[in-house]
Write a protein that holds these residues in place. Structure first.
Motif, PDB file in Angstrom:
ATOM      1  N   ALA A  10      -1.350  17.101  17.902  1.00 40.53           N
ATOM      2  CA  ALA A  10      -0.851  17.744  19.114  1.00 40.53           C
ATOM      3  C   ALA A  10       0.329  16.962  19.669  1.00 40.53           C
ATOM      4  O   ALA A  10       0.297  15.730  19.696  1.00 40.53           O
ATOM      5  CB  ALA A  10      -1.961  17.818  20.147  1.00 40.53           C
ATOM      6  N   PRO A  11       1.356  17.647  20.144  1.00 41.16           N
ATOM      7  CA  PRO A  11       2.487  16.956  20.754  1.00 41.16           C
ATOM      8  C   PRO A  11       2.032  16.222  22.024  1.00 41.16           C
ATOM      9  O   PRO A  11       1.416  16.819  22.902  1.00 41.16           O
ATOM     10  CB  PRO A  11       3.458  18.078  21.100  1.00 41.16           C
ATOM     11  N   GLU A  12       2.313  14.958  22.108  1.00 35.50           N
ATOM     12  CA  GLU A  12       1.838  14.136  23.227  1.00 35.50           C
ATOM     13  C   GLU A  12       2.340  14.654  24.565  1.00 35.50           C
ATOM     14  O   GLU A  12       1.611  14.636  25.556  1.00 35.50           O
ATOM     15  CB  GLU A  12       2.243  12.674  23.026  1.00 35.50           C
ATOM     16  N   ALA A  13       3.578  15.115  24.634  1.00 34.44           N
ATOM     17  CA  ALA A  13       4.125  15.625  25.898  1.00 34.44           C
ATOM     18  C   ALA A  13       3.315  16.835  26.379  1.00 34.44           C
ATOM     19  O   ALA A  13       3.030  16.971  27.571  1.00 34.44           O
ATOM     20  CB  ALA A  13       5.590  15.991  25.732  1.00 34.44           C
ATOM     21  N   ALA A  14       2.934  17.696  25.457  1.00 35.26           N
ATOM     22  CA  ALA A  14       2.131  18.870  25.820  1.00 35.26           C
ATOM     23  C   ALA A  14       0.751  18.455  26.291  1.00 35.26           C
ATOM     24  O   ALA A  14       0.217  19.000  27.258  1.00 35.26           O
ATOM     25  CB  ALA A  14       2.033  19.818  24.630  1.00 35.26           C
ATOM     26  N   VAL A  15       0.151  17.473  25.631  1.00 32.90           N
ATOM     27  CA  VAL A  15      -1.171  16.976  26.029  1.00 32.90           C
ATOM     28  C   VAL A  15      -1.101  16.395  27.433  1.00 32.90           C
ATOM     29  O   VAL A  15      -1.955  16.680  28.282  1.00 32.90           O
ATOM     30  CB  VAL A  15      -1.695  15.920  25.022  1.00 32.90           C
ATOM     31  N   GLN A  16      -0.080  15.609  27.720  1.00 33.85           N
ATOM     32  CA  GLN A  16       0.067  15.004  29.046  1.00 33.85           C
ATOM     33  C   GLN A  16       0.236  16.066  30.125  1.00 33.85           C
ATOM     34  O   GLN A  16      -0.362  15.979  31.200  1.00 33.85           O
ATOM     35  CB  GLN A  16       1.239  14.031  29.060  1.00 33.85           C
ATOM     36  N   LYS A  17       1.034  17.088  29.833  1.00 37.46           N
ATOM     37  CA  LYS A  17       1.258  18.145  30.821  1.00 37.46           C
ATOM     38  C   LYS A  17      -0.019  18.937  31.086  1.00 37.46           C
ATOM     39  O   LYS A  17      -0.324  19.272  32.230  1.00 37.46           O
ATOM     40  CB  LYS A  17       2.379  19.072  30.357  1.00 37.46           C
ATOM     41  N   ILE A  18      -0.770  19.231  30.056  1.00 31.62           N
ATOM     42  CA  ILE A  18      -1.997  20.004  30.251  1.00 31.62           C
ATOM     43  C   ILE A  18      -3.069  19.165  30.942  1.00 31.62           C
ATOM     44  O   ILE A  18      -3.850  19.675  31.748  1.00 31.62           O
ATOM     45  CB  ILE A  18      -2.492  20.620  28.917  1.00 31.62           C
ATOM     46  N   GLN A  19      -3.094  17.869  30.679  1.00 29.40           N
ATOM     47  CA  GLN A  19      -4.035  16.993  31.380  1.00 29.40           C
ATOM     48  C   GLN A  19      -3.698  16.917  32.863  1.00 29.40           C
ATOM     49  O   GLN A  19      -4.592  16.942  33.713  1.00 29.40           O
ATOM     50  CB  GLN A  19      -4.035  15.594  30.755  1.00 29.40           C
ATOM     51  N   GLN A  20      -2.424  16.829  33.196  1.00 33.22           N
ATOM     52  CA  GLN A  20      -2.002  16.801  34.599  1.00 33.22           C
ATOM     53  C   GLN A  20      -2.359  18.112  35.288  1.00 33.22           C
ATOM     54  O   GLN A  20      -2.837  18.122  36.421  1.00 33.22           O
ATOM     55  CB  GLN A  20      -0.499  16.526  34.707  1.00 33.22           C
ATOM     56  N   ALA A  21      -2.141  19.224  34.615  1.00 34.92           N
ATOM     57  CA  ALA A  21      -2.482  20.528  35.187  1.00 34.92           C
ATOM     58  C   ALA A  21      -3.987  20.642  35.411  1.00 34.92           C
ATOM     59  O   ALA A  21      -4.430  21.198  36.418  1.00 34.92           O
ATOM     60  CB  ALA A  21      -1.998  21.640  34.269  1.00 34.92           C
ATOM     61  N   LYS A  22      -4.761  20.095  34.497  1.00 33.28           N
ATOM     62  CA  LYS A  22      -6.219  20.135  34.638  1.00 33.28           C
ATOM     63  C   LYS A  22      -6.666  19.315  35.854  1.00 33.28           C
ATOM     64  O   LYS A  22      -7.522  19.760  36.618  1.00 33.28           O
ATOM     65  CB  LYS A  22      -6.878  19.607  33.365  1.00 33.28           C
ATOM     66  N   LYS A  23      -6.065  18.153  36.037  1.00 35.45           N
ATOM     67  CA  LYS A  23      -6.410  17.295  37.186  1.00 35.45           C
ATOM     68  C   LYS A  23      -6.108  17.987  38.508  1.00 35.45           C
ATOM     69  O   LYS A  23      -6.858  17.870  39.470  1.00 35.45           O
ATOM     70  CB  LYS A  23      -5.638  15.974  37.124  1.00 35.45           C
ATOM     71  N   THR A  24      -4.988  18.666  38.566  1.00 30.42           N
ATOM     72  CA  THR A  24      -4.556  19.301  39.812  1.00 30.42           C
ATOM     73  C   THR A  24      -4.983  20.765  39.897  1.00 30.42           C
ATOM     74  O   THR A  24      -4.626  21.459  40.853  1.00 30.42           O
ATOM     75  CB  THR A  24      -3.032  19.194  39.967  1.00 30.42           C
ATOM     76  N   LYS A  25      -5.724  21.226  38.893  1.00 31.96           N
ATOM     77  CA  LYS A  25      -6.243  22.607  38.839  1.00 31.96           C
ATOM     78  C   LYS A  25      -5.115  23.636  38.966  1.00 31.96           C
ATOM     79  O   LYS A  25      -5.198  24.599  39.719  1.00 31.96           O
ATOM     80  CB  LYS A  25      -7.319  22.815  39.888  1.00 31.96           C
ATOM     81  N   GLN A  26      -4.064  23.398  38.206  1.00 39.73           N
ATOM     82  CA  GLN A  26      -2.920  24.292  38.187  1.00 39.73           C
ATOM     83  C   GLN A  26      -2.947  25.160  36.935  1.00 39.73           C
ATOM     84  O   GLN A  26      -3.411  24.718  35.883  1.00 39.73           O
ATOM     85  CB  GLN A  26      -1.615  23.490  38.196  1.00 39.73           C
TER      86      GLN A  26
END
Length: 92
Positions: A10-26
Motif C-alpha cells: 500500500a502507498p504509505e501516503a494513502a495509508v497515512q491519509k486514511i488513518q488521519q481520516a479515521k481518527k477525525t471520523k472524516q
C-alpha cells in the motif's frame, strides 16, 4: 509503503491519509482511473475491520440495508464502482 496481505504494498501516503481520516471520523473519497488498485487498497486496509461494502456494479443495489448494518456496529461504508451509476442511467 505498508506491506499487507497477498504481497500487496500500500502507498504509505494513502495509508497515512486514511488513518488521519479515521481518527477525525472524516469521509474519504479515493479516486483514480480504472485499474489503479483503489478497491485492493481499501479492502487490504479494512481487512480485519467491520465495514459495509456496496458495489454500484450490482443492478439492483439495496441501499435500505445500510441503516440496519450501520446500527449493528459497522460504521465504515465503502461504496465502490461509483462510475457505474452514470453508465447504468445512460443505458436506461
Amino acid at each position: 509503503m505498508k506491506n499487507t496481505r497477498k504481497n500487496y504494498i500500500a502507498p504509505e501516503a494513502a495509508v497515512q491519509k486514511i488513518q488521519q481520516a479515521k481518527k477525525t471520523k472524516q469521509p474519504v473519497y479515493i479516486y483514480a482511473a480504472i485499474g489503479y488498485g483503489k478497491t485492493e487498497f481499501i479492502t487490504n486496509y479494512l481487512e480485519n475491520g467491520k465495514y459495509i461494502y456496496i458495489s454500484c456494479k450490482d443492478d439492483h443495489q439495496d441501499f435500505s440495508s445500510i441503516d440496519e448494518k450501520y446500527s449493528a456496529g459497522k460504521q465504515i461504508i465503502v461504496i465502490d464502482d461509483v462510475w457505474m451509476l452514470n453508465n447504468q442511467k445512460l443505458q436506461q
